[in-house]
Motif scaffolding. Structure first.
Motif, PDB file in Angstrom:
ATOM      1  N   LEU A  61       0.814  -1.212   0.000  1.00 27.23           N
ATOM      2  CA  LEU A  61       0.000   0.000   0.000  1.00 27.23           C
ATOM      3  C   LEU A  61       0.852   1.268   0.000  1.00 27.23           C
ATOM      4  CD1 LEU A  61      -2.628  -1.060   2.688  1.00 27.23           C
ATOM      5  CD2 LEU A  61      -2.645  -1.532   0.240  1.00 27.23           C
ATOM      6  N   ASN A  62       2.144   1.115   0.217  1.00 24.82           N
ATOM      7  CA  ASN A  62       3.016   2.279   0.234  1.00 24.82           C
ATOM      8  C   ASN A  62       2.958   3.013  -1.106  1.00 24.82           C
ATOM      9  OD1 ASN A  62       4.058   1.972   2.886  1.00 24.82           O
ATOM     10  ND2 ASN A  62       5.501   0.416   2.179  1.00 24.82           N
ATOM     11  N   GLY A  63       2.735   4.313  -1.054  1.00 26.39           N
ATOM     12  CA  GLY A  63       2.674   5.123  -2.266  1.00 26.39           C
ATOM     13  C   GLY A  63       1.308   5.186  -2.912  1.00 26.39           C
ATOM     14  N   LEU A  64       0.335   4.479  -2.357  1.00 27.99           N
ATOM     15  CA  LEU A  64      -0.989   4.427  -2.991  1.00 27.99           C
ATOM     16  C   LEU A  64      -1.646   5.806  -3.056  1.00 27.99           C
ATOM     17  CD1 LEU A  64      -2.887   2.221  -4.157  1.00 27.99           C
ATOM     18  CD2 LEU A  64      -4.061   2.239  -1.963  1.00 27.99           C
ATOM     19  N   GLY A  65      -1.417   6.628  -2.056  1.00 26.72           N
ATOM     20  CA  GLY A  65      -2.044   7.944  -2.036  1.00 26.72           C
ATOM     21  C   GLY A  65      -1.656   8.813  -3.209  1.00 26.72           C
ATOM     22  N   ARG A  66      -0.484   8.561  -3.796  1.00 24.98           N
ATOM     23  CA  ARG A  66      -0.033   9.365  -4.927  1.00 24.98           C
ATOM     24  C   ARG A  66      -0.790   9.052  -6.207  1.00 24.98           C
ATOM     25  NH1 ARG A  66       5.032   8.210  -2.453  1.00 24.98           N
ATOM     26  NH2 ARG A  66       5.516   6.585  -3.992  1.00 24.98           N
ATOM     27  N   GLU A  67      -1.577   7.972  -6.198  1.00 28.93           N
ATOM     28  CA  GLU A  67      -2.340   7.599  -7.386  1.00 28.93           C
ATOM     29  C   GLU A  67      -3.672   8.329  -7.486  1.00 28.93           C
ATOM     30  OE1 GLU A  67      -2.431   3.527  -8.595  1.00 28.93           O
ATOM     31  OE2 GLU A  67      -0.776   2.979  -7.254  1.00 28.93           O
ATOM     32  N   VAL A  68      -4.000   9.128  -6.486  1.00 27.39           N
ATOM     33  CA  VAL A  68      -5.260   9.884  -6.483  1.00 27.39           C
ATOM     34  C   VAL A  68      -4.930  11.365  -6.539  1.00 27.39           C
ATOM     35  CG1 VAL A  68      -7.362  10.394  -5.177  1.00 27.39           C
ATOM     36  CG2 VAL A  68      -6.408   8.081  -5.157  1.00 27.39           C
ATOM     37  N   ASP A  69      -5.500  12.046  -7.518  1.00 24.16           N
ATOM     38  CA  ASP A  69      -5.229  13.475  -7.706  1.00 24.16           C
ATOM     39  C   ASP A  69      -6.236  14.326  -6.942  1.00 24.16           C
ATOM     40  OD1 ASP A  69      -3.125  12.945  -9.448  1.00 24.16           O
ATOM     41  OD2 ASP A  69      -4.470  12.838 -11.189  1.00 24.16           O
ATOM     42  N   PRO A 106      -5.462  -0.490   7.419  1.00 21.82           N
ATOM     43  CA  PRO A 106      -6.162   0.778   7.634  1.00 21.82           C
ATOM     44  C   PRO A 106      -5.240   1.892   8.122  1.00 21.82           C
ATOM     45  CG  PRO A 106      -7.542  -1.005   8.391  1.00 21.82           C
ATOM     46  CD  PRO A 106      -6.211  -1.619   8.029  1.00 21.82           C
ATOM     47  N   ALA A 107      -4.255   1.541   8.961  1.00 22.43           N
ATOM     48  CA  ALA A 107      -3.304   2.560   9.425  1.00 22.43           C
ATOM     49  C   ALA A 107      -2.459   3.073   8.263  1.00 22.43           C
ATOM     50  CB  ALA A 107      -2.412   1.984  10.517  1.00 22.43           C
ATOM     51  N   VAL A 108      -1.983   2.163   7.410  1.00 20.59           N
ATOM     52  CA  VAL A 108      -1.168   2.578   6.263  1.00 20.59           C
ATOM     53  C   VAL A 108      -2.000   3.419   5.294  1.00 20.59           C
ATOM     54  CG1 VAL A 108       0.168   1.774   4.280  1.00 20.59           C
ATOM     55  CG2 VAL A 108       0.356   0.582   6.474  1.00 20.59           C
ATOM     56  N   LEU A 109      -3.227   3.004   5.021  1.00 21.03           N
ATOM     57  CA  LEU A 109      -4.089   3.767   4.121  1.00 21.03           C
ATOM     58  C   LEU A 109      -4.395   5.150   4.683  1.00 21.03           C
ATOM     59  CD1 LEU A 109      -6.594   1.015   2.944  1.00 21.03           C
ATOM     60  CD2 LEU A 109      -4.817   2.134   1.584  1.00 21.03           C
ATOM     61  N   THR A 110      -4.580   5.220   5.994  1.00 23.68           N
ATOM     62  CA  THR A 110      -4.800   6.519   6.629  1.00 23.68           C
ATOM     63  C   THR A 110      -3.609   7.438   6.354  1.00 23.68           C
ATOM     64  OG1 THR A 110      -6.178   5.563   8.379  1.00 23.68           O
ATOM     65  CG2 THR A 110      -5.138   7.694   8.833  1.00 23.68           C
ATOM     66  N   ARG A 111      -2.411   6.923   6.590  1.00 24.22           N
ATOM     67  CA  ARG A 111      -1.208   7.721   6.338  1.00 24.22           C
ATOM     68  C   ARG A 111      -1.131   8.155   4.879  1.00 24.22           C
ATOM     69  NH1 ARG A 111       3.676   4.211   6.089  1.00 24.22           N
ATOM     70  NH2 ARG A 111       2.960   4.148   3.925  1.00 24.22           N
ATOM     71  N   GLU A 112      -1.440   7.232   3.974  1.00 24.66           N
ATOM     72  CA  GLU A 112      -1.325   7.519   2.548  1.00 24.66           C
ATOM     73  C   GLU A 112      -2.275   8.626   2.085  1.00 24.66           C
ATOM     74  OE1 GLU A 112       0.699   6.341   0.009  1.00 24.66           O
ATOM     75  OE2 GLU A 112       1.878   5.618   1.714  1.00 24.66           O
ATOM     76  N   LEU A 114      -3.880  10.929   4.121  1.00 24.50           N
ATOM     77  CA  LEU A 114      -4.012  12.106   4.986  1.00 24.50           C
ATOM     78  C   LEU A 114      -3.733  13.424   4.257  1.00 24.50           C
ATOM     79  CD1 LEU A 114      -2.709  11.178   8.549  1.00 24.50           C
ATOM     80  CD2 LEU A 114      -4.975  12.037   7.907  1.00 24.50           C
ATOM     81  N   PRO A 115      -2.727  13.513   3.393  1.00 24.16           N
ATOM     82  CA  PRO A 115      -2.535  14.790   2.694  1.00 24.16           C
ATOM     83  C   PRO A 115      -3.765  15.217   1.889  1.00 24.16           C
ATOM     84  CG  PRO A 115      -0.570  13.439   2.486  1.00 24.16           C
ATOM     85  CD  PRO A 115      -1.630  12.563   3.101  1.00 24.16           C
ATOM     86  N   ALA A 116      -4.397  14.265   1.201  1.00 27.92           N
ATOM     87  CA  ALA A 116      -5.581  14.581   0.411  1.00 27.92           C
ATOM     88  C   ALA A 116      -6.774  14.901   1.299  1.00 27.92           C
ATOM     89  CB  ALA A 116      -5.920  13.419  -0.524  1.00 27.92           C
ATOM     90  N   LEU A 117      -6.891  14.211   2.428  1.00 27.20           N
ATOM     91  CA  LEU A 117      -7.964  14.496   3.373  1.00 27.20           C
ATOM     92  C   LEU A 117      -7.788  15.869   4.005  1.00 27.20           C
ATOM     93  CD1 LEU A 117      -8.303  11.030   5.131  1.00 27.20           C
ATOM     94  CD2 LEU A 117     -10.163  12.234   3.971  1.00 27.20           C
ATOM     95  N   ARG A 118      -6.563  16.224   4.330  1.00 27.82           N
ATOM     96  CA  ARG A 118      -6.308  17.559   4.879  1.00 27.82           C
ATOM     97  C   ARG A 118      -6.662  18.631   3.860  1.00 27.82           C
ATOM     98  NH1 ARG A 118      -0.316  16.240   7.419  1.00 27.82           N
ATOM     99  NH2 ARG A 118      -1.018  15.230   9.363  1.00 27.82           N
ATOM    100  N   ALA A 119      -6.274  18.387   2.609  1.00 24.03           N
ATOM    101  CA  ALA A 119      -6.560  19.360   1.554  1.00 24.03           C
ATOM    102  C   ALA A 119      -8.061  19.559   1.371  1.00 24.03           C
ATOM    103  CB  ALA A 119      -5.920  18.918   0.239  1.00 24.03           C
ATOM    104  N   GLY A 120      -8.827  18.473   1.553  1.00 27.47           N
ATOM    105  CA  GLY A 120     -10.274  18.558   1.383  1.00 27.47           C
ATOM    106  C   GLY A 120     -11.028  18.788   2.680  1.00 27.47           C
ATOM    107  N   ARG A 121     -10.294  18.948   3.800  1.00 32.63           N
ATOM    108  CA  ARG A 121     -10.934  19.020   5.119  1.00 32.63           C
ATOM    109  C   ARG A 121     -11.998  17.915   5.207  1.00 32.63           C
ATOM    110  NH1 ARG A 121     -10.109  23.267   8.316  1.00 32.63           N
ATOM    111  NH2 ARG A 121     -12.208  23.217   9.216  1.00 32.63           N
ATOM    112  N   GLY A 122     -11.526  16.721   4.906  1.00 23.67           N
ATOM    113  CA  GLY A 122     -12.426  15.595   4.729  1.00 23.67           C
ATOM    114  C   GLY A 122     -12.761  14.837   5.999  1.00 23.67           C
TER     115      GLY A 122
END
Length: 228
Positions: A61-69, A106-112, A114-122
């Motif tokens: 799951l490492n790096g998965l967050g970078r696949e979502v714009d 779930p912990a790894v996905l949360t980390r991945e 979080l930048p997008a969630l912060r940006a969206g105040r999600g």
């Protein structure tokens, strides 16, 4: 239009939630466990971005967050697994698999994300279980993973409040899903879906959490069967 990332959208609560959000025009990113599931889920949700993410292998799951714009309005972690057994008989593999799928990933996905969630105040939603509130015989490994998931949610809530991210844990009681059918088979009991909470009722609860006005946050919600 909001953007939501969902695990476990191939069946049960996750699938119903994805259908509901698609129907109202939201943008979805759906995580599936392997390539065969990607094809099935992509066919069911042709407008969604479908990513392969095997929760049984947290390192993948490492790096998965970078696949979502762009910003993400919500991350809903529904996927889970269960293996019942008395502690004296549970294999190491049973413990490791449940901890990997239900807690570490779930912990790894949360980390991945979080930048997008912060940006969206999600809003971050962990779909736990009432087994994360109390434990019965033969549920040690599953409940341990869900107790841990509760701790993860509490920690992330405290850490991310300053970043505008809301965190909710939803604790459904027994729900009419394929997982529940599997549990009944392991317990040697007859399964009747009408005896349990409908997956749509839990999905409705999650949507309510996601749609709350920004001045409010539900930290924990327990969903139990209504009176008969």
């Amino acid at each position: 239009m909001s953007t939501y990332v969902i695990t476990g959208a191939g069946s049960g609560i996750g699938q119903v939630l994805a259908e509901q959000l698609t129907a109202r025009g939201d943008s979805l990113v759906l995580l599936v466990r392997d390539e065969s599931r990607r094809g099935e889920v992509a066919a069911a949700f042709p407008a969604a971005q479908v990513l392969v993410a095997d929760l049984a292998e947290p390192g993948t799951l490492n790096g998965l967050g970078r696949e979502v714009d762009g910003p993400v309005d919500g991350l809903v972690q529904v996927a889970g697994t269960v293996e019942l057994g008395r502690v004296e008989r549970l294999r190491l593999a049973d413990w490791q698999h449940q901890l990997d799928v239900n807690l570490t990933s779930p912990a790894v996905l949360t980390r991945e994300f979080l930048p997008a969630l912060r940006a969206g105040r999600g809003t971050l939603v962990y779909v736990n279980s009432t087994a994360g509130l109390g434990v019965n015989a033969e549920w040690a490994a599953y409940s341990a993973s869900k107790f841990g998931l509760r701790a993860l949610a509490d920690a992330v809530r405290a850490e991310e409040r300053e970043h505008g991210v809301r965190v909710t844990t939803v604790y459904p009681s027994r729900t009419a899903t394929p997982m529940q059918e599997k549990v009944h088979a392991k317990e040697g009991k007859e399964y009747d879906a009408s005896d349990w909470i409908a997956a749509s009722s839990v999905a409705d609860t999650i949507r309510f959490v996601l749609d709350l006005p920004r001045d409010a946050s539900l930290e924990e919600v327990t969903v139990r069967p209504g009176p008969r």
